[in-house]
Design a protein around this motif. Structure first.
Motif, PDB file in Angstrom:
ATOM      1  N   CYS A 217       0.838  -1.194   0.000  1.00  0.00           N
ATOM      2  CA  CYS A 217       0.000   0.000   0.000  1.00  0.00           C
ATOM      3  C   CYS A 217       0.876   1.248   0.000  1.00  0.00           C
ATOM      4  O   CYS A 217       2.098   1.166   0.154  1.00  0.00           O
ATOM      5  N   VAL A 218       0.228   2.390  -0.155  1.00  0.00           N
ATOM      6  CA  VAL A 218       0.911   3.678  -0.310  1.00  0.00           C
ATOM      7  C   VAL A 218       0.344   4.662   0.709  1.00  0.00           C
ATOM      8  O   VAL A 218      -0.861   4.675   0.968  1.00  0.00           O
ATOM      9  N   MET A 219       1.214   5.475   1.298  1.00  0.00           N
ATOM     10  CA  MET A 219       0.751   6.641   2.046  1.00  0.00           C
ATOM     11  C   MET A 219       1.200   7.897   1.312  1.00  0.00           C
ATOM     12  O   MET A 219       2.381   8.046   0.991  1.00  0.00           O
ATOM     13  N   ILE A 220       0.246   8.790   1.002  1.00  0.00           N
ATOM     14  CA  ILE A 220       0.572  10.095   0.429  1.00  0.00           C
ATOM     15  C   ILE A 220       0.610  11.068   1.604  1.00  0.00           C
ATOM     16  O   ILE A 220      -0.421  11.389   2.192  1.00  0.00           O
ATOM     17  N   HIS A 221       1.808  11.505   1.939  1.00  0.00           N
ATOM     18  CA  HIS A 221       2.075  12.167   3.216  1.00  0.00           C
ATOM     19  C   HIS A 221       1.704  13.651   3.229  1.00  0.00           C
ATOM     20  O   HIS A 221       2.092  14.360   4.159  1.00  0.00           O
ATOM     21  N   ASP A 222       1.004  14.157   2.232  1.00  0.00           N
ATOM     22  CA  ASP A 222       0.665  15.580   2.179  1.00  0.00           C
ATOM     23  C   ASP A 222      -0.160  15.984   3.397  1.00  0.00           C
ATOM     24  O   ASP A 222      -0.977  15.201   3.889  1.00  0.00           O
ATOM     25  N   ASP A 223       0.017  17.213   3.832  1.00  0.00           N
ATOM     26  CA  ASP A 223      -0.789  17.708   4.951  1.00  0.00           C
ATOM     27  C   ASP A 223      -2.272  17.670   4.614  1.00  0.00           C
ATOM     28  O   ASP A 223      -3.096  17.326   5.460  1.00  0.00           O
ATOM     29  N   THR A 224      -2.617  18.062   3.405  1.00  0.00           N
ATOM     30  CA  THR A 224      -3.999  17.963   2.936  1.00  0.00           C
ATOM     31  C   THR A 224      -3.968  17.527   1.479  1.00  0.00           C
ATOM     32  O   THR A 224      -3.572  18.288   0.598  1.00  0.00           O
ATOM     33  N   PHE A 225      -4.362  16.298   1.226  1.00  0.00           N
ATOM     34  CA  PHE A 225      -4.311  15.744  -0.130  1.00  0.00           C
ATOM     35  C   PHE A 225      -5.442  16.269  -1.004  1.00  0.00           C
ATOM     36  O   PHE A 225      -5.250  16.551  -2.182  1.00  0.00           O
ATOM     37  N   LEU A 226      -6.637  16.428  -0.427  1.00  0.00           N
ATOM     38  CA  LEU A 226      -7.831  16.730  -1.221  1.00  0.00           C
ATOM     39  C   LEU A 226      -7.905  18.229  -1.522  1.00  0.00           C
ATOM     40  O   LEU A 226      -8.731  18.968  -0.987  1.00  0.00           O
ATOM     41  N   LEU A 227      -6.994  18.689  -2.371  1.00  0.00           N
ATOM     42  CA  LEU A 227      -6.921  20.075  -2.818  1.00  0.00           C
ATOM     43  C   LEU A 227      -6.816  20.103  -4.338  1.00  0.00           C
ATOM     44  O   LEU A 227      -6.411  19.109  -4.947  1.00  0.00           O
ATOM     45  N   GLN A 228      -7.156  21.244  -4.930  1.00  0.00           N
ATOM     46  CA  GLN A 228      -6.977  21.472  -6.364  1.00  0.00           C
ATOM     47  C   GLN A 228      -7.694  20.401  -7.200  1.00  0.00           C
ATOM     48  O   GLN A 228      -7.078  19.416  -7.640  1.00  0.00           O
ATOM     49  N   PRO A 229      -8.990  20.565  -7.424  1.00  0.00           N
ATOM     50  CA  PRO A 229      -9.798  19.549  -8.116  1.00  0.00           C
ATOM     51  C   PRO A 229      -9.233  19.098  -9.455  1.00  0.00           C
ATOM     52  O   PRO A 229      -9.314  17.908  -9.779  1.00  0.00           O
ATOM     53  N   SER A 230      -8.632  20.011 -10.239  1.00  0.00           N
ATOM     54  CA  SER A 230      -8.107  19.591 -11.543  1.00  0.00           C
ATOM     55  C   SER A 230      -6.933  18.628 -11.363  1.00  0.00           C
ATOM     56  O   SER A 230      -6.779  17.669 -12.137  1.00  0.00           O
ATOM     57  N   TRP A 231      -6.095  18.872 -10.336  1.00  0.00           N
ATOM     58  CA  TRP A 231      -4.977  17.955 -10.048  1.00  0.00           C
ATOM     59  C   TRP A 231      -5.531  16.602  -9.615  1.00  0.00           C
ATOM     60  O   TRP A 231      -5.047  15.550 -10.049  1.00  0.00           O
ATOM     61  N   ILE A 232      -6.562  16.621  -8.776  1.00  0.00           N
ATOM     62  CA  ILE A 232      -7.162  15.380  -8.291  1.00  0.00           C
ATOM     63  C   ILE A 232      -7.783  14.583  -9.439  1.00  0.00           C
ATOM     64  O   ILE A 232      -7.658  13.355  -9.510  1.00  0.00           O
ATOM     65  N   GLU A 233      -8.432  15.276 -10.357  1.00  0.00           N
ATOM     66  CA  GLU A 233      -9.035  14.594 -11.512  1.00  0.00           C
ATOM     67  C   GLU A 233      -7.968  13.879 -12.328  1.00  0.00           C
ATOM     68  O   GLU A 233      -8.156  12.734 -12.765  1.00  0.00           O
ATOM     69  N   GLU A 234      -6.841  14.549 -12.547  1.00  0.00           N
ATOM     70  CA  GLU A 234      -5.754  13.923 -13.307  1.00  0.00           C
ATOM     71  C   GLU A 234      -5.170  12.744 -12.534  1.00  0.00           C
ATOM     72  O   GLU A 234      -4.844  11.699 -13.114  1.00  0.00           O
ATOM     73  N   PHE A 235      -5.049  12.894 -11.212  1.00  0.00           N
ATOM     74  CA  PHE A 235      -4.561  11.792 -10.372  1.00  0.00           C
ATOM     75  C   PHE A 235      -5.491  10.594 -10.492  1.00  0.00           C
ATOM     76  O   PHE A 235      -5.029   9.441 -10.632  1.00  0.00           O
ATOM     77  N   ILE A 236      -6.793  10.820 -10.458  1.00  0.00           N
ATOM     78  CA  ILE A 236      -7.771   9.733 -10.558  1.00  0.00           C
ATOM     79  C   ILE A 236      -7.616   8.998 -11.892  1.00  0.00           C
ATOM     80  O   ILE A 236      -7.695   7.763 -11.959  1.00  0.00           O
ATOM     81  N   GLU A 237      -7.354   9.760 -12.939  1.00  0.00           N
ATOM     82  CA  GLU A 237      -7.193   9.170 -14.276  1.00  0.00           C
ATOM     83  C   GLU A 237      -5.950   8.288 -14.349  1.00  0.00           C
ATOM     84  O   GLU A 237      -5.957   7.222 -14.981  1.00  0.00           O
ATOM     85  N   LYS A 238      -4.859   8.702 -13.675  1.00  0.00           N
ATOM     86  CA  LYS A 238      -3.567   8.050 -13.873  1.00  0.00           C
ATOM     87  C   LYS A 238      -3.177   7.071 -12.758  1.00  0.00           C
ATOM     88  O   LYS A 238      -2.293   6.227 -12.954  1.00  0.00           O
ATOM     89  N   TYR A 239      -3.814   7.161 -11.582  1.00  0.00           N
ATOM     90  CA  TYR A 239      -3.402   6.300 -10.470  1.00  0.00           C
ATOM     91  C   TYR A 239      -3.593   4.805 -10.739  1.00  0.00           C
ATOM     92  O   TYR A 239      -2.847   3.993 -10.172  1.00  0.00           O
ATOM     93  N   PRO A 240      -4.559   4.386 -11.566  1.00  0.00           N
ATOM     94  CA  PRO A 240      -4.667   2.943 -11.838  1.00  0.00           C
ATOM     95  C   PRO A 240      -3.370   2.300 -12.336  1.00  0.00           C
ATOM     96  O   PRO A 240      -3.208   1.076 -12.226  1.00  0.00           O
ATOM     97  N   LYS A 241      -2.414   3.087 -12.859  1.00  0.00           N
ATOM     98  CA  LYS A 241      -1.113   2.531 -13.232  1.00  0.00           C
ATOM     99  C   LYS A 241      -0.386   1.984 -12.003  1.00  0.00           C
ATOM    100  O   LYS A 241       0.437   1.069 -12.111  1.00  0.00           O
ATOM    101  N   VAL A 242      -0.673   2.559 -10.848  1.00  0.00           N
ATOM    102  CA  VAL A 242      -0.068   2.105  -9.595  1.00  0.00           C
ATOM    103  C   VAL A 242      -0.898   0.961  -9.009  1.00  0.00           C
ATOM    104  O   VAL A 242      -0.375  -0.093  -8.647  1.00  0.00           O
TER     105      VAL A 242
END
Length: 285
Positions: A217-242
């Motif tokens: 598993c992975v921990m994303i250590h950011d203080d607040t991950f759920l920021l910047q909706p456009s960045w999150i949308e791109e992350f959702i699109e590309k994270y299945p590679k992981v």
């Protein structure tokens, strides 16, 4: 990396500040070595590891102050100069400046300025303020083999105890919010502007770490991950590679504001969510 001997639990996790500092200095062709204190069993082993260096440098969390001062004492016995950075240098620099055994106090981020110091130490004052990297994609990735173990033990942390081998990464530095729990230390250390890696950089590192170390598993250590909706949308699109379950923090207001993004994140692997609740009222808590 300052830890208790044979550290377990949180002490078994990776010190990103120390790792990034070391890997940036190595990338700049500096003559440096890395010590992960949790790999040691006692002070005798620590003394042996600290012999023969011009400079002993470490980042200090306030909770590890006593351990850090033990390292300082041994380093001075061997005639080494000592540099102390980390959050404590930002939060309480006077405690370090007033200690005559500490030669340099380093405030802020280190990846650019620490290698410069190693090349031209005579051009720096005793208190050093690190230059903040504007492009986080330009920084080197941490070589996880420098730590006691290349993955982190999360048994007892991941709900149900179902996963054990975690790898942690950061996608951002800084936070736009003004919560009294973190501020003003967060802002003093990382600055007022939120800086974030590109999604491509984060995904590429995670794909490599998965291939090299086979984490559960992975921990994303950011203080607040759920920021910047456009960045999150791109992350959702590309994270299945992981394709690994991941743990990240999300403020309660962000979860309520972006339920459609939360649904999508859960579908691609957001398995564990940290939410911080702050109130001076025990009833509200």
């Amino acid at each position: 990396a300052i830890y208790n001997y044979n550290g377990q639990g949180l002490d078994a996790w990776h010190d990103h500040g120390a790792g990034m500092t070391y890997c940036s200095a190595k990338a700049a062709r500096c003559d440096v070595h890395f010590l992960d204190m949790k790999a040691l069993k006692n002070e005798e082993e620590l003394r042996e590891k600290l012999k023969g260096y011009d400079l002993i440098s470490f980042g200090l969390k306030s909770s590890y102050y006593s351990i850090g001062m033990r390292v300082v004492k041994i380093a001075k016995e061997y005639g080494s100069k000592v540099m102390v950075g980390g959050y404590h240098a930002t939060a309480a620099p006077h405690e370090l400046i007033n200690n005559p055994d500490i030669d340099y106090v380093f405030k802020g981020e280190s990846e650019i300025t620490f290698p410069q110091f190693l090349e031209w130490p005579e051009s720096f004052d005793r208190v050093i303020v690190g230059e903040k990297p504007k492009d986080l994609d330009a920084l080197p990735w941490i070589d996880r083999t420098i730590y006691r173990e290349p993955t982190e033990n999360c048994k007892g942390w991941w709900y149900g105890g179902k996963l054990g081998k975690m790898i942690s990464v950061l996608s951002a530095r800084g936070c736009p919010y003004k919560c009294k729990f973190c501020q003003p230390l967060e802002e003093n250390h990382f600055g007022k502007v939120l800086r974030r890696r590109s999604v491509d950089s984060l995904i590429a590192e995670l794909v490599q770490l998965k291939s090299l170390h086979n984490p559960d598993c992975v921990m994303i250590h950011d203080d607040t991950f759920l920021l910047q909706p456009s960045w999150i949308e791109e992350f959702i699109e590309k994270y299945p590679k992981v394709g690994l379950p991941f743990w990240a923090s999300g403020r309660a207001d962000g979860i309520c504001k972006y339920p459609h993004l939360v649904d999508k994140l859960v579908k691609v692997g957001w398995d564990l969510v940290s939410v911080g609740f702050e109130s001076g009222s025990q009833r509200i808590l």
